[in-house]
Design an enzyme around this catalytic site. Sequence first.
Site, PDB file in Angstrom:
ATOM      1  N   TYR A   1      38.199  61.358   0.968  1.00 35.14           N
ATOM      2  CA  TYR A   1      38.198  62.562   0.136  1.00 35.14           C
ATOM      3  C   TYR A   1      39.011  63.600   0.897  1.00 35.14           C
ATOM      4  O   TYR A   1      38.517  64.256   1.805  1.00 35.14           O
ATOM      5  CB  TYR A   1      36.771  63.046  -0.129  1.00 35.14           C
ATOM      6  CG  TYR A   1      36.696  64.356  -0.879  1.00 35.14           C
ATOM      7  CD1 TYR A   1      37.556  64.619  -1.944  1.00 35.14           C
ATOM      8  CD2 TYR A   1      35.774  65.324  -0.514  1.00 35.14           C
ATOM      9  CE1 TYR A   1      37.493  65.816  -2.633  1.00 35.14           C
ATOM     10  CE2 TYR A   1      35.697  66.533  -1.212  1.00 35.14           C
ATOM     11  CZ  TYR A   1      36.565  66.763  -2.267  1.00 35.14           C
ATOM     12  OH  TYR A   1      36.504  67.959  -2.942  1.00 35.14           O
TER      13      TYR A   1
ATOM     14  N   ASP B   1      40.096  60.282  -3.700  1.00 34.30           N
ATOM     15  CA  ASP B   1      40.684  61.530  -4.158  1.00 34.30           C
ATOM     16  C   ASP B   1      41.581  62.018  -3.032  1.00 34.30           C
ATOM     17  O   ASP B   1      41.106  62.577  -2.052  1.00 34.30           O
ATOM     18  CB  ASP B   1      39.575  62.546  -4.470  1.00 34.30           C
ATOM     19  CG  ASP B   1      40.114  63.904  -4.897  1.00 34.30           C
ATOM     20  OD1 ASP B   1      41.354  64.090  -4.887  1.00 34.30           O
ATOM     21  OD2 ASP B   1      39.300  64.788  -5.223  1.00 34.30           O
TER      22      ASP B   1
ATOM     23  N   GLU C   1      33.013  63.122  -3.225  1.00 34.01           N
ATOM     24  CA  GLU C   1      32.197  64.269  -3.638  1.00 34.01           C
ATOM     25  C   GLU C   1      30.775  63.838  -4.017  1.00 34.01           C
ATOM     26  O   GLU C   1      30.280  64.120  -5.099  1.00 34.01           O
ATOM     27  CB  GLU C   1      32.843  65.058  -4.772  1.00 34.01           C
ATOM     28  CG  GLU C   1      33.937  66.004  -4.292  1.00 34.01           C
ATOM     29  CD  GLU C   1      34.168  67.188  -5.210  1.00 34.01           C
ATOM     30  OE1 GLU C   1      33.450  68.193  -5.066  1.00 34.01           O
ATOM     31  OE2 GLU C   1      35.073  67.093  -6.058  1.00 34.01           O
TER      32      GLU C   1
END
Length: 360
Positions: free
Chosen positions: A184, A224, A82
């Site tokens: 991600y 993530d 992010e």
Amino acid sequence: MKRFFQPIQKDGYSKKPALSAPSTKDGDATGEAPEGEQNKKTEPLKFLTWNANSFLLRVKNNWPEFTKFVESLDPDVISIQEVRMPAAGTKGAPKNQGELKDDTSSSREEKQILMRALSSPPFRNYNVWWSLSDSKYAGTALFIKKCFQPKKVSFSLDQIASKHEQDGRVILAEFESFRLLNTYAPNNGWKEEENSFQRRRKWDKRIMEFVLKMSDKALIWCGDLNVSHEEIDVSHPDFFSNAKMNGYIPPNKEDGGQPGFTLSERKRFGGILKEGKLIDAYRFLHKEKDMDRGFSWSGHPVGKYRGKRMRIDYFMVSEKLRDRIVSCEMHGQGIELEGFYGSDHCPVSLELSPASPDSN
């Protein structure tokens, strides 16, 4: 992870910095090591992953604290998710996902702020690779100490030269004895739609294909991953299992519940780990539930998600690295987000012991 509250921070700016760019070009593993650091280790051993929830905001609002943390931990590799900085390229033209946008006054100023921060210690001791989205969304970055030269850096699960994943979700660095995959993962969402359940199913299928195809070399998969594998990985299993968005109930009951904790996601994730012969490094060392430090994402301190936490940021390592796992820790704690440095995710670290001379 997709948040369930409105951000309370807004982009602001401090004094204008000078432009400095320690980054490298796509796939180019160049850069000189700081004097005295060369030849100490042949490959990275200390790793850090962090969903920054806007890297620019962290630079503006939380940089001194995060810098102190990085100096103390001294990781060889830092994986960021992010980033939320747009890729270079003018409106309507193809974007260069490996470069930061700087063709407007506002984007130039934002790039200058970021580059100024990265030109100061300890970050100037790293080469950095970017994989960015067209807008201030998603995106990843990979920092590798200049004393470690990856054999190759690519930006897609297909490993096609110069190709980036949509939204900049992947950076893959190959070293002599292992590959490091920074991802991600897309949020599962709440509905049976193309940009929700279907998108996540396609992602999981491609990840499965990747780990099977790349089994010739040890893998460290971090980032993530937007899924909590087991009930031990969430603070309130019943709350997350029964969560709904506007009362919507999916056709398949296994898709019901909090994105990241649906039974279908967890089953697919477990299958990836089993077929890919991957070990959850944190759970390998921490068998019991830790309500204080056992979660990497935390809901907003105000509202129904207060105190609701999930472990969705990981280091997954090949079974052949099992005996080299020294530590794997989450560096945030409590419902007030101590050690989160302004994000809704805390950093997670992994340390390996050096490979034995006869290891493959």
